[in-house]
Design an enzyme around this catalytic site. Structure first.
Site, PDB file in Angstrom:
ATOM      1  N   LYS A  80      38.942  89.891  72.455  1.00 40.73           N
ATOM      2  CA  LYS A  80      38.105  89.516  71.306  1.00 40.73           C
ATOM      3  C   LYS A  80      38.175  88.007  71.054  1.00 40.73           C
ATOM      4  O   LYS A  80      37.137  87.365  70.874  1.00 40.73           O
ATOM      5  CB  LYS A  80      38.570  90.300  70.070  1.00 40.73           C
ATOM      6  CG  LYS A  80      37.734  90.042  68.824  1.00 40.73           C
ATOM      7  CD  LYS A  80      37.713  91.239  67.893  1.00 40.73           C
ATOM      8  CE  LYS A  80      39.011  91.466  67.157  1.00 40.73           C
ATOM      9  NZ  LYS A  80      39.136  90.639  65.952  1.00 40.73           N
ATOM     10  N   SER A  81      39.378  87.456  71.050  1.00 41.60           N
ATOM     11  CA  SER A  81      39.514  86.008  70.781  1.00 41.60           C
ATOM     12  C   SER A  81      38.744  85.190  71.817  1.00 41.60           C
ATOM     13  O   SER A  81      38.028  84.240  71.478  1.00 41.60           O
ATOM     14  CB  SER A  81      40.985  85.598  70.859  1.00 41.60           C
ATOM     15  OG  SER A  81      41.711  86.169  69.804  1.00 41.60           O
ATOM     16  N   ARG A 141      35.174  82.781  71.460  1.00 40.20           N
ATOM     17  CA  ARG A 141      35.212  81.375  71.878  1.00 40.20           C
ATOM     18  C   ARG A 141      34.214  81.102  73.000  1.00 40.20           C
ATOM     19  O   ARG A 141      33.564  80.051  73.029  1.00 40.20           O
ATOM     20  CB  ARG A 141      36.626  81.000  72.318  1.00 40.20           C
ATOM     21  CG  ARG A 141      37.594  80.893  71.124  1.00 40.20           C
ATOM     22  CD  ARG A 141      39.035  80.944  71.579  1.00 40.20           C
ATOM     23  NE  ARG A 141      40.008  80.640  70.538  1.00 40.20           N
ATOM     24  CZ  ARG A 141      40.427  81.489  69.599  1.00 40.20           C
ATOM     25  NH1 ARG A 141      39.927  82.712  69.521  1.00 40.20           N
ATOM     26  NH2 ARG A 141      41.334  81.128  68.703  1.00 40.20           N
ATOM     27  N   ARG A 190      39.282  87.498  51.956  1.00 38.11           N
ATOM     28  CA  ARG A 190      40.285  86.771  52.750  1.00 38.11           C
ATOM     29  C   ARG A 190      40.215  85.260  52.489  1.00 38.11           C
ATOM     30  O   ARG A 190      39.137  84.720  52.261  1.00 38.11           O
ATOM     31  CB  ARG A 190      40.099  87.093  54.248  1.00 38.11           C
ATOM     32  CG  ARG A 190      40.344  88.576  54.497  1.00 38.11           C
ATOM     33  CD  ARG A 190      40.186  88.950  55.939  1.00 38.11           C
ATOM     34  NE  ARG A 190      41.174  88.323  56.790  1.00 38.11           N
ATOM     35  CZ  ARG A 190      41.154  88.401  58.114  1.00 38.11           C
ATOM     36  NH1 ARG A 190      40.183  89.055  58.731  1.00 38.11           N
ATOM     37  NH2 ARG A 190      42.099  87.834  58.821  1.00 38.11           N
ATOM     38  N   SER A 226      48.760  79.630  62.411  1.00 41.84           N
ATOM     39  CA  SER A 226      47.445  80.268  62.529  1.00 41.84           C
ATOM     40  C   SER A 226      46.601  79.621  63.621  1.00 41.84           C
ATOM     41  O   SER A 226      46.246  78.436  63.530  1.00 41.84           O
ATOM     42  CB  SER A 226      46.703  80.163  61.186  1.00 41.84           C
ATOM     43  OG  SER A 226      45.340  80.502  61.360  1.00 41.84           O
ATOM     44  N   GLN A 262      43.622  80.408  64.119  1.00 41.11           N
ATOM     45  CA  GLN A 262      42.283  80.211  63.550  1.00 41.11           C
ATOM     46  C   GLN A 262      42.182  78.837  62.896  1.00 41.11           C
ATOM     47  O   GLN A 262      41.177  78.133  63.066  1.00 41.11           O
ATOM     48  CB  GLN A 262      41.975  81.313  62.538  1.00 41.11           C
ATOM     49  CG  GLN A 262      41.839  82.679  63.196  1.00 41.11           C
ATOM     50  CD  GLN A 262      41.579  83.787  62.201  1.00 41.11           C
ATOM     51  OE1 GLN A 262      41.482  83.550  60.995  1.00 41.11           O
ATOM     52  NE2 GLN A 262      41.461  85.005  62.693  1.00 41.11           N
ATOM     53  N   ASP A 274      48.758  90.630  65.518  1.00 36.16           N
ATOM     54  CA  ASP A 274      47.820  91.745  65.302  1.00 36.16           C
ATOM     55  C   ASP A 274      48.438  93.101  65.644  1.00 36.16           C
ATOM     56  O   ASP A 274      47.776  94.132  65.491  1.00 36.16           O
ATOM     57  CB  ASP A 274      46.564  91.536  66.163  1.00 36.16           C
ATOM     58  CG  ASP A 274      45.750  90.345  65.669  1.00 36.16           C
ATOM     59  OD1 ASP A 274      45.875  89.987  64.480  1.00 36.16           O
ATOM     60  OD2 ASP A 274      44.994  89.770  66.472  1.00 36.16           O
ATOM     61  N   LYS A 297      45.378  89.898  56.336  1.00 39.19           N
ATOM     62  CA  LYS A 297      44.570  90.278  57.507  1.00 39.19           C
ATOM     63  C   LYS A 297      43.387  91.138  57.024  1.00 39.19           C
ATOM     64  O   LYS A 297      43.043  91.102  55.854  1.00 39.19           O
ATOM     65  CB  LYS A 297      45.449  91.012  58.520  1.00 39.19           C
ATOM     66  CG  LYS A 297      46.456  90.080  59.190  1.00 39.19           C
ATOM     67  CD  LYS A 297      45.748  89.062  60.062  1.00 39.19           C
ATOM     68  CE  LYS A 297      46.686  88.041  60.652  1.00 39.19           C
ATOM     69  NZ  LYS A 297      45.971  86.962  61.327  1.00 39.19           N
ATOM     70  N   ARG A 352      42.685  98.145  62.934  1.00 43.82           N
ATOM     71  CA  ARG A 352      43.987  98.341  63.591  1.00 43.82           C
ATOM     72  C   ARG A 352      44.842  99.392  62.873  1.00 43.82           C
ATOM     73  O   ARG A 352      45.665 100.049  63.502  1.00 43.82           O
ATOM     74  CB  ARG A 352      44.733  97.005  63.728  1.00 43.82           C
ATOM     75  CG  ARG A 352      43.923  96.003  64.571  1.00 43.82           C
ATOM     76  CD  ARG A 352      44.754  94.902  65.174  1.00 43.82           C
ATOM     77  NE  ARG A 352      43.892  93.802  65.588  1.00 43.82           N
ATOM     78  CZ  ARG A 352      43.280  93.725  66.770  1.00 43.82           C
ATOM     79  NH1 ARG A 352      43.409  94.678  67.660  1.00 43.82           N
ATOM     80  NH2 ARG A 352      42.502  92.695  67.055  1.00 43.82           N
TER      81      ARG A 352
HETATM   82  C1  S3P Z   1      42.883  84.979  66.142  1.00 45.78           C
HETATM   83  C2  S3P Z   1      43.996  84.522  65.503  1.00 45.78           C
HETATM   84  C3  S3P Z   1      44.873  85.371  64.666  1.00 45.78           C
HETATM   85  C4  S3P Z   1      44.574  86.848  64.847  1.00 45.78           C
HETATM   86  C5  S3P Z   1      43.120  87.154  64.940  1.00 45.78           C
HETATM   87  C6  S3P Z   1      42.479  86.399  66.082  1.00 45.78           C
HETATM   88  C7  S3P Z   1      42.093  84.055  66.976  1.00 45.78           C
HETATM   89  O1  S3P Z   1      44.692  85.018  63.322  1.00 45.78           O
HETATM   90  O2  S3P Z   1      45.155  87.602  63.787  1.00 45.78           O
HETATM   91  O3  S3P Z   1      42.924  88.548  65.141  1.00 45.78           O
HETATM   92  O4  S3P Z   1      41.245  84.502  67.776  1.00 45.78           O
HETATM   93  O5  S3P Z   1      42.316  82.833  66.858  1.00 45.78           O
HETATM   94  P1  S3P Z   1      45.542  83.808  62.653  1.00 45.78           P
HETATM   95  O6  S3P Z   1      45.459  82.682  63.590  1.00 45.78           O
HETATM   96  O7  S3P Z   1      44.891  83.485  61.364  1.00 45.78           O
HETATM   97  O8  S3P Z   1      46.934  84.349  62.502  1.00 45.78           O
END
Ligand code: S3P
Length: 440
Positions: A21-22, A26, A122, A167, A169, A320, A347, A395
């Site tokens: 997914k990540s 991207r 969030r 993080s 993100q 996660d 989350k 999840r």
């Molecule tokens: C992610 C970063 C994580 C993760 C999320 C995906 C990403 O969050 O929990 O499911 O793709 O960068 P955080 O970086 O906020 O912990």
């Protein structure tokens, strides 16, 4: 609509891991701003990622879904992203919304971002704050949550940023804004988080510097004004989705589960390391690589698990995976303690509260802490028989259904629709392994 997972005597089979997914988010974002047309295969076609694809199209990229996880994306290149005609809906996705804010911030555009009930609760301040320091502006109701409007700027200032939370993100958001800032943007991390942004940007031709200073922190620097070049790329398999299948194999009374093509990356493998510490029998075989990541085939068989204190330095690499780790802890003998995981409170749901409730309603003794939980393992199948409230969290839903495959009595969940945000084939994959999960 409620779903129930009934205990089965064995789970057996091999599953190809769905696209990560990540990396899928991207790949769409980077292809969308690159010069030229990228060809992406193995994309995860979950709802979260599809929302990112729609957002990139609304901002000017030409996206085309070719079928079977293959997409082409003609990027906007030097012309840049432009204001979307209507609000961008990120559904359930923190990653989609937070990374896109960084990506959009360096263009002179205006964009309204909305999300579902979970995403609208969030915290966005963690990305609003650095982006405001760089010169972007926001309209929101003061709570720092969606819905909000971003006013981007073509003349962002570079910053040196140390995120308050571990993080990926936040790190990624700042680095992506840095791509269009006037000078060098730096992000310093004390606890390394997933590094897909850094690796994948390099794949698109971006020059980016990562220095591990004194072994205690890492500093990522990016020079503004670089243009990405289109690529042909393959998305590696998602270790977070694989974790559910591996856990199912570990608690199954018989059989064995194989997951093929899983990305092996040390910023993502904390769950497998924690499970091994608990006595999990997990095998791994090298397969090759995809998009600069190592790929492995993984195998899990029923294992006698022992409770453990999970080292806090593993937390970012398994952020996660705590709901599914809690399921392993319920089957283990002795106590499993999770601490240093306060981030779980923000989350897709408050995952500490949701995990504790999931275990309790299924007869497992568990204590809640501000930054984690302690599970008294049952030393075998937990009682089960509970109806788990998912709080719209994919999840939690998948973890509860896995628990039901090997608990004494079936385990039910209040809703399964949101599983499609990250793992649309979950029910089909579980059925092919021999699970008995019914819409009842
Ligand atoms: C992610 C970063 C994580 C993760 C999320 C995906 C990403 O969050 O929990 O499911 O793709 O960068 P955080 O970086 O906020 O912990």
């Amino acid at each position: 609509m409620a779903w129930t997972s009934f205990p089965v005597s064995k789970l057996q089979g091999a599953i190809r891991a769905p696209g990560d997914k990540s990396c899928s988010h991207r790949a769409l974002m980077f292809a969308g701003i690159a010069e030229g047309t990228s060809d992406i295969s193995g994309l995860l076609e979950g709802e979260d990622v599809i929302n990112t694809a729609k957002a990139m199209a609304a901002l000017g990229a030409e996206t085309e879904q070719k079928g079977g996880g293959r997409w082409t994306v003609k990027g906007v290149g030097k012309a840049g992203l432009t204001s979307p005609a209507s609000a961008l809906d990120f559904g359930n996705s923190g990653t989609g919304s937070r990374l896109m804010l960084g990506l959009m911030a360096g263009y002179p555009l205006e964009a309204r971002l909305v999300g579902d009930a979970s995403l609208s609760r969030r915290p966005m301040n963690r990305v609003i704050k650095p982006l405001e320091q760089m010169g972007a502006r926001f309209d929101h109701d003061g709570r720092g949550m969606l819905p909000l409007t971003l006013h981007g700027s073509a003349s962002l200032n570079p910053i040196d940023y140390v995120p308050e939370h571990a993080s990926a993100q936040v790190k990624s958001c700042v680095l992506l804004a840095g791509l269009n800032a006037q000078g060098t943007t730096r992000v310093t991390e004390h606890r390394p988080t997933r590094d897909h942004t850094e690796k994948m940007l390099r794949g698109f031709g971006v020059d980016l510097d990562v220095v591990n200073a004194d072994g205690t922190r890492s500093v990522v620097s990016i020079e503004g004004g670089q243009t990405l070049q289109a690529v042909d790329t393959q998305i590696p398999g998602d270790p977070s989705s694989a974790a559910f299948l591996i856990a199912a194999g570990l608690i199954s009374p018989a059989g064995g589960v194989m997951v093929e093509g899983v990305m092996s990356n040390e910023t993502r493998d904390g769950f497998f390391r924690a499970a091994a510490m608990m006595g999990a029998d997990i095998g791994a075989e090298e397969l090759g690589d995809a998009a600069g990541e190592r790929l492995i085939d993984m195998q899990a068989v029923g294992s006698g698990l022992k409770g453990r204190a999970i080292p806090t330095d593993l937390v970012p690499a398994m952020i996660d995976e705590f709901p599914i780790l809690a399921v392993l802890a319920a089957f283990a003998e002795g106590e499993t303690r999770v601490s240093g995981a306060h981030e779980l409170r923000v989350k897709e749901s408050d995952r500490i509260a949701a995990v504790v409730a999931m275990l309790r309603v299924n007869g497992v003794e568990v204590e809640e802490h501000e930054d984690g939980f302690t599970v008294q393992g049952c030393g075998g199948p937990p009682p089960g028989g509970g109806l788990v409230e998912t709080h719209h969290d994919h999840r939690i839903a998948m973890s509860a259904l896995i628990m039901g495959t090997a608990s004494q009595k079936p385990v039910s969940i209040d809703d399964a629709a949101m599983i499609a945000t990250s793992y649309p084939d979950f029910m089909a994959h579980m059925a092919s392994l021999g699970a008995d999960i019914r819409n009842a």
